[in-house]
Design an enzyme around this catalytic site. Structure first.
Site: not given
Ligand code: 5GP
Length: 114
Positions: A100, A102
């Site tokens: 994903h 950001h």
């Molecule tokens: P990562 O650190 O894996 O790049 O980012 C994962 C992101 O997903 C985090 O910023 C976290 O806040 C977001 N996230 C985790 N679980 C959920 C969810 O159930 N719904 C949404 N909308 N975001 C989520």
């Protein structure tokens, strides 16, 4: 074999998310813990790749597509300043192993809509 992540469940409608945009290739929704006034997550719909660390020649178009979708969304909303981030691996801050992008901006998405 493939572990279903929370983003698989959002994509399949099992868990609600604040969707901002969707087309054949991408789903865009608001991060549940926003780190900026606008904090969106872009996920691919057609191909599952756990992480940038898992990219191959066959899947290298996926992050490019996400970046281009982010640029298009920014253009549509008149957002001219933003950050695009990939967290890679546990030690790189990655929590969800579903590739994903950001999208963070100090500019509000809602304010840009008209
Ligand atoms: P990562 O650190 O894996 O790049 O980012 C994962 C992101 O997903 C985090 O910023 C976290 O806040 C977001 N996230 C985790 N679980 C959920 C969810 O159930 N719904 C949404 N909308 N975001 C989520």
């Amino acid at each position: 074999m493939t572990e279903r992540t929370i983003f698989h469940r959002i994509l399949d409608g099992e868990i609600p998310a604040e969707k901002v945009y969707e087309d054949d290739e991408v789903l865009v929704f608001k991060d549940i813990h926003p780190k900026a006034p606008t904090h969106l997550l872009f996920i691919p719909k057609k191909e599952f790749v756990p992480s940038i660390a898992d990219l191959t020649e066959e899947t290298l178009h996926v992050p490019a597509m996400l970046i281009y979708k982010a640029k298009q969304l920014a253009d549509r909303h008149g957002i001219d300043g933003y950050q695009l981030r990939f967290h890679v691996g546990h030690s790189g801050g990655q929590e969800v192993f579903y590739l994903h992008l950001h999208f963070l901006s100090q500019q509000s998405l809602e304010e840009e809509e008209s």
